[in-house]
Design a protein around this motif. Structure first.
Motif, PDB file in Angstrom:
ATOM      1  N   UNK A  49       2.214  -0.738  -0.152  1.00  0.00           N
ATOM      2  CA  UNK A  49       1.050  -1.315  -0.829  1.00  0.00           C
ATOM      3  C   UNK A  49      -0.249  -0.723  -0.298  1.00  0.00           C
ATOM      4  N   UNK A  50      -1.239  -0.669  -1.168  1.00  0.00           N
ATOM      5  CA  UNK A  50      -2.586  -0.269  -0.791  1.00  0.00           C
ATOM      6  C   UNK A  50      -3.499  -1.397  -1.255  1.00  0.00           C
ATOM      7  N   UNK A  73      -2.129   3.119   4.360  1.00  0.00           N
ATOM      8  CA  UNK A  73      -0.908   3.119   3.558  1.00  0.00           C
ATOM      9  C   UNK A  73      -0.369   4.534   3.378  1.00  0.00           C
ATOM     10  N   UNK A  74       0.937   4.643   3.410  1.00  0.00           N
ATOM     11  CA  UNK A  74       1.567   5.930   3.184  1.00  0.00           C
ATOM     12  C   UNK A  74       1.449   6.338   1.726  1.00  0.00           C
ATOM     13  N   UNK A  75       1.806   7.550   1.437  1.00  0.00           N
ATOM     14  CA  UNK A  75       1.779   8.044   0.069  1.00  0.00           C
ATOM     15  C   UNK A  75       3.195   8.276  -0.413  1.00  0.00           C
ATOM     16  N   UNK A  76       3.559   7.957  -1.609  1.00  0.00           N
ATOM     17  CA  UNK A  76       2.701   7.293  -2.596  1.00  0.00           C
ATOM     18  C   UNK A  76       2.501   5.825  -2.243  1.00  0.00           C
ATOM     19  N   UNK A  78       1.030   1.737  -3.906  1.00  0.00           N
ATOM     20  CA  UNK A  78       0.722   0.948  -5.096  1.00  0.00           C
ATOM     21  C   UNK A  78      -0.429   0.014  -4.788  1.00  0.00           C
ATOM     22  N   UNK A  79      -1.166  -0.357  -5.830  1.00  0.00           N
ATOM     23  CA  UNK A  79      -2.314  -1.251  -5.713  1.00  0.00           C
ATOM     24  C   UNK A  79      -2.044  -2.510  -6.535  1.00  0.00           C
ATOM     25  N   UNK A  80      -2.886  -3.498  -6.369  1.00  0.00           N
ATOM     26  CA  UNK A  80      -2.771  -4.714  -7.180  1.00  0.00           C
ATOM     27  C   UNK A  80      -2.922  -4.341  -8.652  1.00  0.00           C
ATOM     28  N   UNK A  81      -3.869  -3.441  -8.967  1.00  0.00           N
ATOM     29  CA  UNK A  81      -4.083  -3.031 -10.361  1.00  0.00           C
ATOM     30  C   UNK A  81      -2.830  -2.370 -10.940  1.00  0.00           C
TER      31      UNK A  81
END
Length: 100
Positions: A49-50, A73-76, A78-81
Motif C-alpha cells: 500500500x501507498x 512503499x515498495x514498487x509496485x 497501490x493507493x486508496x484511489x
C-alpha cells in the motif's frame, strides 16, 4: 496472499484493546482481494500500500517494519484511489472517496 504467526518482539507491545502484553504478531502480505457475489476472486493486487494519509490511530497499530513500509512503499504499490477504482469496476458504479 500469505500470513504467518510469529513470536512477539521483546519487550512485548501492549494490545491496543486490552492493554495486556501481546504474545504473538502476525506478519502478512499487504495486498487485497476483491471477492465477487459468487465467492470467486475478481481482482487481486498483491503489491504494497501507498497510503501516506493513514490516520494516526491506524498508524499506531503498525510495528516498526510496518511504519517503514508505509513511509517507503515498495514498487509496485497501490493507493486508496486505485483500490476504490477496483471496487468501482467490480460494482459497475463509482465509489467515491469519503468526504467527496
Amino acid at each position: 496472499m500469505t500470513y504467518q504467526k510469529v513470536p512477539e518482539s521483546q519487550p512485548p507491545t501492549l494490545d491496543w484493546w486490552t492493554g495486556q502484553p501481546l504474545t504473538y504478531d502476525v506478519v502478512h502480505t499487504d495486498g487485497y482481494i476483491l471477492i465477487g457475489p459468487s465467492g470467486r476472486e475478481r481482482f487481486v493486487d498483491a503489491s504494497a500500500p501507498n497510503v501516506p494519509g493513514l490516520s494516526p490511530k491506524l498508524r499506531s497499530l503498525l510495528d516498526q517494519g510496518g511504519r517503514e513500509g508505509l513511509a517507503h512503499p515498495g514498487q509496485p504499490d497501490w493507493t486508496v484511489a486505485s483500490a476504490l477504482a477496483s471496487i468501482s469496476w467490480e460494482l459497475g458504479s463509482n465509489v467515491p472517496a469519503s468526504g467527496s
